[in-house]
Design a protein around this motif. Structure first.
Motif, PDB file in Angstrom:
ATOM      1  N   ALA A 160       0.817  -1.218   0.000  1.00 23.78           N
ATOM      2  CA  ALA A 160       0.000   0.000   0.000  1.00 23.78           C
ATOM      3  C   ALA A 160       0.848   1.263   0.000  1.00 23.78           C
ATOM      4  CB  ALA A 160      -0.955   0.007   1.187  1.00 23.78           C
ATOM      5  N   THR A 161       1.877   1.294   0.784  1.00 29.96           N
ATOM      6  CA  THR A 161       2.691   2.513   0.874  1.00 29.96           C
ATOM      7  C   THR A 161       3.888   2.475  -0.070  1.00 29.96           C
ATOM      8  OG1 THR A 161       3.904   1.546   2.723  1.00 29.96           O
ATOM      9  CG2 THR A 161       2.051   2.989   3.258  1.00 29.96           C
ATOM     10  N   ARG A 162       4.445   1.299  -0.302  1.00 32.25           N
ATOM     11  CA  ARG A 162       5.663   1.197  -1.113  1.00 32.25           C
ATOM     12  C   ARG A 162       5.374   1.126  -2.609  1.00 32.25           C
ATOM     13  NH1 ARG A 162       8.090  -3.229   2.822  1.00 32.25           N
ATOM     14  NH2 ARG A 162       8.442  -1.859   4.576  1.00 32.25           N
ATOM     15  N   ALA A 163       4.298   0.458  -2.971  1.00 31.13           N
ATOM     16  CA  ALA A 163       4.018   0.258  -4.394  1.00 31.13           C
ATOM     17  C   ALA A 163       2.504   0.188  -4.627  1.00 31.13           C
ATOM     18  CB  ALA A 163       4.706  -1.010  -4.874  1.00 31.13           C
ATOM     19  N   PRO A 164       1.818   1.324  -4.502  1.00 26.94           N
ATOM     20  CA  PRO A 164       0.360   1.289  -4.643  1.00 26.94           C
ATOM     21  C   PRO A 164      -0.104   0.776  -6.005  1.00 26.94           C
ATOM     22  CG  PRO A 164       1.157   3.549  -4.385  1.00 26.94           C
ATOM     23  CD  PRO A 164       2.323   2.653  -4.215  1.00 26.94           C
ATOM     24  N   LEU A 165       0.711   0.961  -7.036  1.00 25.27           N
ATOM     25  CA  LEU A 165       0.341   0.457  -8.356  1.00 25.27           C
ATOM     26  C   LEU A 165       0.291  -1.069  -8.359  1.00 25.27           C
ATOM     27  CD1 LEU A 165      -0.321   1.039 -11.288  1.00 25.27           C
ATOM     28  CD2 LEU A 165       2.140   1.039 -11.771  1.00 25.27           C
ATOM     29  N   ILE A 166       1.139  -1.694  -7.563  1.00 30.73           N
ATOM     30  CA  ILE A 166       1.150  -3.167  -7.471  1.00 30.73           C
ATOM     31  C   ILE A 166      -0.196  -3.666  -6.943  1.00 30.73           C
ATOM     32  CG2 ILE A 166       2.225  -5.157  -6.337  1.00 30.73           C
ATOM     33  CD1 ILE A 166       4.064  -3.966  -8.369  1.00 30.73           C
ATOM     34  N   ALA A 167      -0.786  -2.937  -6.009  1.00 28.00           N
ATOM     35  CA  ALA A 167      -2.094  -3.339  -5.480  1.00 28.00           C
ATOM     36  C   ALA A 167      -3.140  -3.318  -6.584  1.00 28.00           C
ATOM     37  CB  ALA A 167      -2.504  -2.416  -4.338  1.00 28.00           C
ATOM     38  N   ARG A 168      -3.105  -2.308  -7.417  1.00 26.81           N
ATOM     39  CA  ARG A 168      -4.069  -2.223  -8.518  1.00 26.81           C
ATOM     40  C   ARG A 168      -3.832  -3.329  -9.542  1.00 26.81           C
ATOM     41  NH1 ARG A 168      -6.667   3.123  -9.848  1.00 26.81           N
ATOM     42  NH2 ARG A 168      -7.059   3.917  -7.782  1.00 26.81           N
ATOM     43  N   ILE A 169      -2.574  -3.607  -9.806  1.00 26.09           N
ATOM     44  CA  ILE A 169      -2.244  -4.693 -10.737  1.00 26.09           C
ATOM     45  C   ILE A 169      -2.687  -6.030 -10.154  1.00 26.09           C
ATOM     46  CG2 ILE A 169      -0.326  -5.962 -11.799  1.00 26.09           C
ATOM     47  CD1 ILE A 169       1.098  -3.187 -12.043  1.00 26.09           C
ATOM     48  N   ALA A 170      -2.474  -6.228  -8.857  1.00 28.08           N
ATOM     49  CA  ALA A 170      -2.914  -7.470  -8.204  1.00 28.08           C
ATOM     50  C   ALA A 170      -4.430  -7.604  -8.298  1.00 28.08           C
ATOM     51  CB  ALA A 170      -2.473  -7.481  -6.742  1.00 28.08           C
ATOM     52  N   GLY A 171      -5.151  -6.507  -8.104  1.00 23.93           N
ATOM     53  CA  GLY A 171      -6.603  -6.531  -8.231  1.00 23.93           C
ATOM     54  C   GLY A 171      -7.027  -6.909  -9.641  1.00 23.93           C
TER      55      GLY A 171
END
Length: 182
Positions: free
Chosen positions: A158-169
């Motif tokens: 969430a704090t380090r790589a918010p784009l990764i969360a969106r990609i994971a979603g």
């Protein structure tokens, strides 16, 4: 003497009953990709939303899953269980990808509704010789552990790589669509 030699050994722990039920319950959510994806997604979404959602979403999921599991164990019917499970992966993935942050009650309700399909599937697959209570405790513990893994993952990305969360979603949405396609 011949009968004694021909007999088989007797073991005190047969692996049936409560112990067997607990192990089956622990393993059931972990052995189906659909369950793993949805349950980690609940934790990931809860972790990304933050605040009270980190506790409310998983508790709602586990509680509704337990009730639906009892329904499945009792021989009830629920049409479209597998489709509901696949859709839960799509919906939860979309919530993560879109960074959905609904009011706490709405997100909690969504998690509870989606859990019905998973719980029913778990309950309907109760092994014949297993204790229903032990089995339910097992699948609830495994589910809570998967939620915790998702929450921890959210804390990292969430704090380090918010784009990764969106990609994971987005990946969860695609996985859910693949599950729907069979």
């Amino acid at each position: 003497m011949l009968l004694a030699l021909a007999s088989t050994p007797v073991f005190a722990h047969t692996g049936a009953g409560p112990v067997d039920g607990l192990m089956h319950g622990l393993l059931h959510p972990l052995t189906g990709l659909d369950h793993v994806l949805a349950m980690v997604a609940v934790g990931l979404w809860a972790g990304l939303v933050g605040g009270r959602a980190r506790i409310a979403y998983p508790i709602a999921f586990v509680a509704a899953m337990a009730l639906a599991g009892a329904w499945g164990m009792s021989g009830g019917t629920l049409p479209g269980v597998e489709i509901g499970i696949a859709f839960s992966v799509v919906i939860l993935g979309a919530a993560v990808a879109l960074k959905a942050s609904p009011p706490l009650a709405a997100g909690t309700l969504a998690c509870g509704i989606l859990a019905i399909f998973h719980g029913f599937a778990h309950g309907a697959e109760l092994p014949e010789n297993a204790s229903g209570l032990a089995y339910a405790i097992g699948f609830m513990l495994a589910t809570a552990a998967l939620h915790l893994a998702g929450i921890m993952l959210a804390g990292v990305i969430a704090t380090r790589a918010p784009l990764i969360a969106r990609i994971a979603g987005g990946g969860l949405v695609l996985a859910g669509v693949a599950l729907l396609a069979g």
